[in-house]
Design an enzyme around this catalytic site. Structure first.
Site, PDB file in Angstrom:
ATOM      1  N   GLY A  35     -17.265 -18.381  39.009  1.00  0.00           N
ATOM      2  CA  GLY A  35     -17.090 -17.588  40.224  1.00  0.00           C
ATOM      3  C   GLY A  35     -17.700 -18.366  41.376  1.00  0.00           C
ATOM      4  O   GLY A  35     -17.017 -18.975  42.197  1.00  0.00           O
ATOM      5  N   CYS A  61     -34.455  -2.926  59.111  1.00  0.00           N
ATOM      6  CA  CYS A  61     -35.800  -2.353  59.162  1.00  0.00           C
ATOM      7  C   CYS A  61     -36.540  -2.574  57.848  1.00  0.00           C
ATOM      8  O   CYS A  61     -36.919  -1.612  57.174  1.00  0.00           O
ATOM      9  CB  CYS A  61     -35.698  -0.876  59.486  1.00  0.00           C
ATOM     10  SG  CYS A  61     -34.785  -0.618  60.991  1.00  0.00           S
TER      11      CYS A  61
HETATM   12  C1  LIG Z   1     -20.903 -13.072  36.792  1.00  0.00           C
HETATM   13  C2  LIG Z   1     -20.068 -13.502  35.673  1.00  0.00           C
HETATM   14  C3  LIG Z   1     -19.335 -14.686  35.769  1.00  0.00           C
HETATM   15  C4  LIG Z   1     -19.394 -15.598  36.956  1.00  0.00           C
HETATM   16  O1  LIG Z   1     -20.647 -16.135  37.153  1.00  0.00           O
HETATM   17  P1  LIG Z   1     -20.824 -17.297  38.258  1.00  0.00           P
HETATM   18  O2  LIG Z   1     -22.291 -17.539  38.242  1.00  0.00           O
HETATM   19  O3  LIG Z   1     -20.339 -16.762  39.549  1.00  0.00           O
HETATM   20  O4  LIG Z   1     -20.021 -18.460  37.794  1.00  0.00           O
HETATM   21  C5  LIG Z   1     -18.519 -15.017  34.718  1.00  0.00           C
HETATM   22  N1  LIG Z   1     -18.419 -14.240  33.618  1.00  0.00           N
HETATM   23  C6  LIG Z   1     -19.103 -13.086  33.504  1.00  0.00           C
HETATM   24  C7  LIG Z   1     -18.936 -12.268  32.291  1.00  0.00           C
HETATM   25  C8  LIG Z   1     -19.953 -12.682  34.514  1.00  0.00           C
HETATM   26  O5  LIG Z   1     -20.641 -11.546  34.385  1.00  0.00           O
END
Ligand SMILES: *Cc1c(COP(=O)(O)O)cnc(C)c1O
Length: 463
Positions: free
Chosen positions: A322, A391
């Site tokens: 991600g 705040c």
């Molecule tokens: C959050 C998550 C990802 C992505 O993580 P990144 O650190 O953004 O690469 C992938 N798979 C699962 C199951 C996640 O919970």
């Protein structure tokens, strides 16, 4: 991270206070390409540009605070992951990092799949035309309504996270006359963050079914018995902002160990394994992320080697980056409102956003970098803390940063690497309006998520 705390000592004005920062950079106007999106430059007037448009123009047209996303960079990173893993693996973009319909279309066009973890994310993905079979549905407490929608839509896989969910998904699939493809998320006893990983006791968390004590094997047993489910693989996600592959190595070893047990007990070789996401990006110049092709090579080798030694056919691998795709592609643009030097401590620089558009500093003590981008400056560097307008004294955007000593109200600051987990975690705290996301490409800027309005806020308030 190699940042050294400044040695503690008496707080004279000429001694820097404690904190996590390196020495001031040699040139405050320099832009480290590691932390900025690919098309970011300074133009001949020293003003930052992205996709060929300068930030003064962007601020005028779209206001501040705002996130500016480099579309070419996003597509290039998505493609790099896709190419690195090739046709024998699948790349699922983790939608929770940042999701919008434009992003879904780019992913679709670049050949990536998509992870969602709520009805809202699923609705966004489907409404932008992502084929359901390319969507994976995650979460540790999916509602029955969400499961029903996912099964009805025909999502490619649901990742099961508990014993109750195994039964719930099976029942819903059966009611709908479907056989739902599923993976089981297990916790392998490894949790990785940044440079270290810890290989004990990390079953102590809400996600997944522990491998330890035979629970994961029991989950597999139950899933294989239920007609509504087609168990296609095992899933493991070990953490986030990881730079070191050794945690994945241990995870792959343990996942493959479970595949071998399953083969020995049930005579089935599950065709897929998912190693999750979590690959790190550069938030500051001290971070050294790996390239997708290195990651792909390392993961593929680890899994192949483990499967050879277990005498298993190598399963199809999937990964779920991600942050590593969207994180570096955007920066947040703020306007400076006040500059408050505190003698012998630091200078507090208040910007027009804060923890409502970037909660990560408050939530995780995350580190960011920041630059003056509306003009160049050769003033002496001053140790600053960039804070928001909320705040809370914990409303910090960048904890320690050197900025030019002539910084003044009206200057524009940009914080790079805010593409992931900033807009997606944004809130309306203090009834602040959430900023827009503007995609920039080839001299054109277009709003992909518009700025919230007071009307939007008042529309929800029906009392
Ligand atoms: C959050 C998550 C990802 C992505 O993580 P990144 O650190 O953004 O690469 C992938 N798979 C699962 C199951 C996640 O919970």
């Amino acid at each position: 991270m190699s940042r050294s705390a400044h040695p503690a000592g008496p707080r004279h004005a000429d001694v820097l206070p404690e904190g996590h920062y390196s020495a001031p950079p040699a040139d405050l106007n320099a832009l480290d390409p590691k932390v900025w999106a690919q098309t970011v430059r300074r133009d001949e007037h020293g003003v930052l540009t992205v996709g060929g448009i300068d930030v003064k123009q962007l601020a005028e047209e779209f206001g501040t605070p705002a996130y500016f996303l480099d579309e070419d960079d996003f597509r290039a990173r998505a493609r790099a992951w896709r190419t690195a893993f090739g046709d024998d693996a699948d790349v699922f973009y983790a939608g929770k990092a940042f999701l919008s319909r434009a992003v879904v279309r780019w992913l679709h066009e670049e050949g990536l799949n998509l992870d969602v973890c709520s009805g809202g994310e699923l609705a966004t993905a489907l409404s932008a035309g992502m084929p359901a079979e390319r969507i994976a549905f995650h979460g540790n407490n999916k509602s029955t309504g969400e499961i029903r929608r996912a099964v009805e839509a025909g999502v490619g896989r649901i990742v099961l996270d508990s014993f109750q969910e195994i039964v719930r998904v099976a029942h819903i699939a059966q009611e709908l006359g479907r056989r739902q493809r599923v993976q089981i998320r297990i916790t392998v006893g490894v949790e990785a963050h940044t440079h270290e990983f810890i290989a004990t006791a990390h079953e102590d968390q809400k996600f997944g079914i522990p491998l330890a004590g035979g629970q994961a094997a029991e989950a597999v047993r139950r899933a294989l018995q239920l007609d509504g489910l087609e168990l296609i693989g095992i899933h493991s996600h070990i953490g986030s902002q990881i730079f070191d592959m050794s945690g994945f190595e241990v995870a792959a070893h343990r996942v493959v160990g479970l595949l071998r047990e399953i083969r020995d007990e049930h005579g089935v070789e599950l065709p897929e394994i998912d190693l999750g996401g979590g690959l790190g990006i550069a938030y500051t110049s001290d971070d050294d992320p790996r390239e997708p092709h290195e990651i792909a090579k390392a993961l593929t080798e680890i899994v192949t080697r483990e499967c050879e030694s277990a005498r298993l056919r190598t399963p199809r691998i999937s990964v779920e980056p991600g942050r590593a795709i969207v994180g570096p592609t955007a920066f947040t643009l703020y306007e400076v409102g006040t500059v408050k030097p505190l003698d012998g401590l630091r200078t507090y620089v208040s910007v027009d956003g804060g923890m409502s558009d970037n909660i990560r500093t408050a939530l995780y003590d995350a580190e960011y970098s920041v630059s003056l981008v509306s003009r160049p400056s050769d003033a002496e560097p001053v140790l600053c803390r960039v804070v928001g307008k909320h705040c809370e004294s914990g409303d910090i955007v960048v904890k320690d940063a050197f900025l030019p000593g002539d910084l003044a109200p009206g200057d524009l600051l940009a914080v790079p690497a805010t593409g992931a987990y900033c807009r997606s975690m944004a809130s309306n705290y203090n009834h602040v309006l959430r900023p827009p996301v503007v995609a920039v490409r080839d001299g054109e800027a277009r709003v992909i998520v518009r700025r919230e309005t007071e009307e939007d806020l008042l529309r929800l308030d029906v009392g």
